[in-house]
Motif scaffolding. Structure first.
Motif, mmCIF file in Angstrom:
data_model
loop_
_atom_site.group_PDB
_atom_site.id
_atom_site.type_symbol
_atom_site.label_atom_id
_atom_site.label_comp_id
_atom_site.label_asym_id
_atom_site.label_seq_id
_atom_site.Cartn_x
_atom_site.Cartn_y
_atom_site.Cartn_z
ATOM 1 N N PHE A 204 31.487 -24.776 12.935
ATOM 2 C CA PHE A 204 32.480 -25.076 11.903
ATOM 3 C C PHE A 204 32.363 -26.508 11.395
ATOM 4 C CE2 PHE A 204 36.568 -26.829 10.650
ATOM 5 C CZ PHE A 204 37.074 -25.885 9.777
ATOM 6 N N ILE A 205 32.297 -27.452 12.319
ATOM 7 C CA ILE A 205 32.347 -28.863 11.918
ATOM 8 C C ILE A 205 31.125 -29.278 11.098
ATOM 9 C CG2 ILE A 205 32.394 -31.240 12.800
ATOM 10 C CD1 ILE A 205 34.239 -30.189 15.061
ATOM 11 N N PRO A 206 29.898 -28.987 11.528
ATOM 12 C CA PRO A 206 28.745 -29.369 10.693
ATOM 13 C C PRO A 206 28.763 -28.724 9.306
ATOM 14 C CG PRO A 206 28.025 -28.885 12.922
ATOM 15 C CD PRO A 206 29.461 -28.457 12.842
ATOM 16 N N ILE A 207 29.185 -27.463 9.233
ATOM 17 C CA ILE A 207 29.244 -26.785 7.938
ATOM 18 C C ILE A 207 30.241 -27.484 7.017
ATOM 19 C CG2 ILE A 207 29.974 -24.659 6.761
ATOM 20 C CD1 ILE A 207 28.832 -23.114 9.186
ATOM 21 N N GLU A 208 31.408 -27.812 7.556
ATOM 22 C CA GLU A 208 32.455 -28.453 6.757
ATOM 23 C C GLU A 208 32.081 -29.881 6.379
ATOM 24 O OE1 GLU A 208 35.419 -27.134 5.506
ATOM 25 O OE2 GLU A 208 34.393 -25.275 6.060
ATOM 26 N N VAL A 209 31.420 -30.588 7.270
ATOM 27 C CA VAL A 209 30.983 -31.953 6.968
ATOM 28 C C VAL A 209 29.937 -31.926 5.856
ATOM 29 C CG1 VAL A 209 29.731 -33.976 7.860
ATOM 30 C CG2 VAL A 209 31.534 -32.893 9.238
ATOM 31 N N ALA A 210 29.043 -30.937 5.903
ATOM 32 C CA ALA A 210 28.014 -30.805 4.869
ATOM 33 C C ALA A 210 28.647 -30.598 3.491
ATOM 34 C CB ALA A 210 27.061 -29.666 5.201
#
Length: 214
Positions: A204-210
């Motif tokens: 979740f976090i890497p996708i949202e940060v991207a």
């Protein structure tokens, strides 16, 4: 329960499978605030009528006692419906008043699992709306690390989502939030539809940060 003619007319309009949230919002806009009508519709015990009731409530009448009554009624619905109704109450009423926000912020240790869910969902909401300058982030993460895996499923989701929003918006805590997901394995095996973001924090976090960098 016998409804007033006004309540019966609205009930007949909305209680069918074709009714959408947009339809409820349109009707609510026409009604504006009507606490008496809201309570009538609420007492029908029907999901759509209760959604509309929430939209037309006057939050000046909401206090802990009435919220507890609504909470007890919501508990009678199936899992997805009760979560939706409580989240709907939060978004459309509880966040609209400083007095009610103060109540939400006191619900971390509420005996009600739905009120605990609201406590956490509200903390996530603050951050996804860009208000990341919060003094309680360390405290929240300590509580998530301590209690995430022993909470009720509906509260667990909101706690995990809060960790996701902290990790997304606050780089300082990003690795810590990802580690929570790695250590708990919560939602690791969750199946999501195409183009939906998984709840598993290391994904979740890497996708949202991207998304923020686009």
């Amino acid at each position: 329960m016998k409804l007033s003619s006004k309540a019966q007319y609205i009930y007949n309009q909305i209680e069918n499978e074709a009714t959408k949230l947009g339809d409820l919002r349109k009707i609510a806009k026409e009604i504006n605030k009507d606490q008496t009508l809201a309570i009538e519709l609420w007492k029908t015990e029907k999901f759509l009528s209760r959604q509309l009731a929430i939209l037309i409530m006057d939050n000046k009448h909401l206090n802990q006692e009435l919220i507890d009554q609504l909470d007890n009624d919501i508990q009678q619905h199936e899992f997805d419906e009760r979560n939706h109704l409580m989240d709907w109450l939060m978004a459309n009423q509880l966040t609209k008043s400083k007095k009610l926000i103060s109540l939400m912020e006191s619900w971390n240790n509420s005996p009600s699992k739905l009120q605990r869910r609201v406590f956490w969902y509200y903390q996530a909401r603050l951050r996804w709306m860009g208000n990341t300058n919060q003094s309680n982030t360390e405290e929240l993460l300590d509580l998530i690390e301590k209690n995430l895996m022993i909470e009720e499923p509906e509260v667990q989701w909101a706690m995990n989502y809060t960790a996701g929003q902290i990790g997304k918006w606050q780089e300082k805590y990003r690795n810590r939030c990802i580690l929570i997901g790695e250590e708990t394995g919560l939602y690791k095996d969750e199946k999501v539809a195409k183009n939906c973001v998984p709840s598993y924090l290391p994904k979740f976090i890497p996708i949202e940060v991207a998304k923020l960098k686009k």
